[in-house]
Write an enzyme that holds these catalytic residues in place. Structure first.
Site, PDB file in Angstrom:
ATOM      1  CB  CYS A   1      13.226   8.581   8.099  1.00 39.40           C
ATOM      2  SG  CYS A   1      11.832   8.107   7.100  1.00 39.40           S
TER       3      CYS A   1
ATOM      4  CE  LYS B   1      -1.864   3.095   1.817  1.00 33.64           C
ATOM      5  NZ  LYS B   1      -1.780   4.510   1.368  1.00 33.64           N
TER       6      LYS B   1
ATOM      7  CD  GLU C   1      12.588   4.663   8.905  1.00 30.30           C
ATOM      8  OE1 GLU C   1      12.350   5.636   9.664  1.00 30.30           O
ATOM      9  OE2 GLU C   1      12.739   4.764   7.682  1.00 30.30           O
TER      10      GLU C   1
ATOM     11  CD  GLU D   1      10.530  12.735  11.310  1.00 27.51           C
ATOM     12  OE1 GLU D   1       9.418  12.218  11.504  1.00 27.51           O
ATOM     13  OE2 GLU D   1      11.476  12.143  10.759  1.00 27.51           O
TER      14      GLU D   1
HETATM   15  P1  ADP Z   1       1.955  11.279   6.548  1.00 29.28           P
HETATM   16  O1  ADP Z   1       1.012  11.771   7.593  1.00 29.28           O
HETATM   17  O2  ADP Z   1       3.127  12.140   6.384  1.00 29.28           O
HETATM   18  O3  ADP Z   1       1.318  10.937   5.235  1.00 29.28           O
HETATM   19  P2  ADP Z   1       1.819   8.612   7.561  1.00 29.28           P
HETATM   20  O4  ADP Z   1       2.685   7.938   8.545  1.00 29.28           O
HETATM   21  O5  ADP Z   1       0.421   8.882   7.977  1.00 29.28           O
HETATM   22  O6  ADP Z   1       2.564   9.907   7.103  1.00 29.28           O
HETATM   23  O7  ADP Z   1       1.766   7.755   6.200  1.00 29.28           O
HETATM   24  C1  ADP Z   1       2.667   6.731   5.843  1.00 29.28           C
HETATM   25  C2  ADP Z   1       1.900   5.632   5.128  1.00 29.28           C
HETATM   26  O8  ADP Z   1       0.934   5.114   6.032  1.00 29.28           O
HETATM   27  C3  ADP Z   1       1.120   6.067   3.896  1.00 29.28           C
HETATM   28  O9  ADP Z   1       1.118   5.026   2.933  1.00 29.28           O
HETATM   29  C4  ADP Z   1      -0.273   6.265   4.444  1.00 29.28           C
HETATM   30  O10 ADP Z   1      -1.283   6.134   3.457  1.00 29.28           O
HETATM   31  C5  ADP Z   1      -0.358   5.125   5.425  1.00 29.28           C
HETATM   32  N1  ADP Z   1      -1.366   5.303   6.508  1.00 29.28           N
HETATM   33  C6  ADP Z   1      -1.850   6.453   7.028  1.00 29.28           C
HETATM   34  N2  ADP Z   1      -2.756   6.211   7.990  1.00 29.28           N
HETATM   35  C7  ADP Z   1      -2.844   4.856   8.112  1.00 29.28           C
HETATM   36  C8  ADP Z   1      -3.599   3.957   8.939  1.00 29.28           C
HETATM   37  N3  ADP Z   1      -4.455   4.406   9.848  1.00 29.28           N
HETATM   38  N4  ADP Z   1      -3.418   2.634   8.776  1.00 29.28           N
HETATM   39  C9  ADP Z   1      -2.526   2.164   7.878  1.00 29.28           C
HETATM   40  N5  ADP Z   1      -1.797   2.948   7.064  1.00 29.28           N
HETATM   41  C10 ADP Z   1      -1.946   4.274   7.162  1.00 29.28           C
END
Ligand code: ADP
Length: 490
Positions: free
Chosen positions: A293, A184, A259, A392
């Site tokens: 990161c 994903k 990570e 961060e």
């Molecule tokens: P940002 O807020 O900078 O987009 P995230 O950590 O939320 O960083 O996003 C990293 C990844 O996690 C992306 O692929 C995002 O779509 C996915 N993501 C965001 N929220 C969820 C969730 N609740 N469960 C699983 N994956 C998620």
């Protein structure tokens, strides 16, 4: 194949080596951060799409590892990954442009990322048939052996900052170990990965070995983390989302690698070679506009050279030009408008709290006004406990502070919730080793710094930077599980 590959009717999920329309029929716009305009559409995945992808992966793996992918020998998997590495290298320019266009990073960084992806497949392809168990001395009349088995179906939630590289490090290792993957990617930047999945099908990866479901984190991402058919999950992203993902995975006792970013220090002692340090320090915070990161986002300078260090880093930073990704200047835009606002809020807070701006880069005059541009900023004398020095920011903001003793430098360096990477700049060998031992983080660079680099080097964090290690040979352990077989034969 050109930049318009993704533009025509929109892209779909890639499941079982085919393009599959979203179950909901819905799409999401992909925005070009360089001009703020939508330029492509992707499928908005939900739990039904994730379920279809997991089922395709389960079929490819097979109930007893006897599916079209699961039954391949390790050498055959390695050969396929080597073919994929070569195909990725052939398509490097196309992948680099997609990566730059969607993430906003200057084109040469996109090229570096595409080259790194090819290296990951090459490296892990070569490792596939060198992963083996052991025999253990036990009782007389018995032979005990360990077998390294793939988990089965691995899930990979990828962020938007380095899609190609993070996909390479996690999917490359997972496939080499024999797992079938469901990925994903982030909604903001997934086009390059859809193209890589197409290339993987072209070089002969069996149907279902590699599946990509696009969509929002809260929908497709959450569905993947919660899916009981996922046997191992790798997540790279923010600590808050990482916690949610790990909680969802825990419901079905699925092992997780997390990570989660950092607030990595660059510690510069008075005896350091500043000529060598300055360019590396600047690059480590402006690479990918600070959205890395392992960005070196704190600069700790020993008092006798602090002013000189600030002057030299400030001078280099003020010469940086910020502009559109494909113009390939020094720094590109941030990923999206909300990220720009977030960075600007940190800078306003710094101003309000009397933190001085020591230097700033320049946004070029012809940068499209609707792009998400932020000039890199050097902030000086930031109190170590201030938000700017603790959180961060994920933007090109470097927080500088002086220190007087090695013990103080160490306390500041270790004094955040994070622990991903640290840079140490000194010619004193004993000090290099002392600090390398005492820094609370997963990687220490001495007289160099490798933000995002080094595919061979195990990488990961401590504390809120996460757990588990990716990259290098070490990563393969996480993508396998050990079975012990104890045989009494007399
Ligand atoms: P940002 O807020 O900078 O987009 P995230 O950590 O939320 O960083 O996003 C990293 C990844 O996690 C992306 O692929 C995002 O779509 C996915 N993501 C965001 N929220 C969820 C969730 N609740 N469960 C699983 N994956 C998620």
């Amino acid at each position: 194949m050109d930049d318009n590959w993704a533009a025509a009717d929109g892209l779909h999920h890639f499941i079982g080596n085919r393009w599959v329309v979203a179950a909901s029929g819905q799409t999401l716009d992909v925005i070009d951060p360089s001009d703020g305009r939508p330029f492509a559409k992707i499928a908005r995945g939900n739990s039904a799409d994730v379920d279809a992808a997991v089922r395709a992966a389960q079929r490819a793996f097979g109930e007893f590892g006897d599916g079209a992918w699961g039954r391949l020998s390790a050498a055959e998997r390695g050969r396929l990954l080597a073919r994929l590495a070569a195909r990725v290298a052939e398509c490097g320019e196309e992948l680099a442009r997609l990566e730059s266009r969607t993430t906003g990073k200057p084109l040469r960084q996109g090229r570096a990322d595409a080259a790194a992806l090819a290296r990951y497949f090459e490296y892990y392809g070569g490792a596939a048939d060198k992963l083996h168990g052991a025999t253990i001395p036990y009782q007389p009349g018995m032979t005990v052996l360990t077998i390294r088995e793939p988990h089965g179906v691995t899930g990979h939630i990828i962020p938007w900052n380095y899609p190609l590289q993070i996909f390479g490090r996690s999917v490359g290792a997972a496939l080499a170990a024999g797992n079938a993957c469901v990925v994903k990617p982030a909604e903001d930047a997934c086009l390059s990965l859809l193209r890589v999945a197409e290339l993987a099908a072209e070089v002969g990866l069996p149907d279902g070995a590699l599946n990509i479901v696009t969509g929002l984190g809260a929908e497709a991402g959450a569905a993947l983390a919660a899916h009981p058919g996922i046997d191992h999950l790798s997540f790279t992203g923010s600590p808050a989302t990482g916690t949610r993902v790990a909680q969802a995975a825990a419901q079905h006792h699925c092992p997780v690698t997390l990570e989660l970013g950092g607030k990595s220090p660059q510690i510069v002692f008075a005896d350091a070679d500043l000529d060598a340090a300055v360019a590396v320090i600047v690059n480590a915070i402006v690479q990918n506009a600070g959205q890395t990161c392992s960005a070196g986002s704190r600069l700790l300078g020993e008092r006798p050279i602090y002013e000189e260090l600030l002057a030299r880093v400030g001078d280099a930073m003020s010469r940086l030009r910020v502009g559109p990704a494909l113009a390939d200047l020094d720094v590109g835009p941030l990923i999206r408008h909300s990220q720009l606002q977030r960075v600007q809020q940190y800078l306003s807070q710094a101003r309000a709290d009397g933190i001085a701006l020591a230097a700033q880069g320049r946004i070029v005059d012809d940068a499209p006004p609707a792009g998400f541009y932020q000039a890199p900023a050097l902030l000086r004398d930031v109190p170590a406990s201030h938000r700017i020095a603790q959180e961060e920011i994920f933007g090109p903001v470097l927080a500088a502070m002086p220190f007087d003793t090695e013990a103080e430098a160490l306390a500041i360096a270790n004094g955040t919730p994070y622990g991903l990477v640290a840079g140490v700049w000194t010619r004193d060998g004993a000090r290099q080793l002392r600090l390398a031992r005492k820094l609370a983080c997963g990687q220490v660079f001495v007289n160099n710094y490798g933000a995002g680099g080094g595919i061979e080097l195990p990488f990961g964090g401590v504390k809120s930077s996460g757990y588990g290690r990716e990259k290098g040979f070490e990563a393969l352990a996480a993508f396998t599980r050990l079975k012990t077989v104890a045989i009494r034969h007399g």
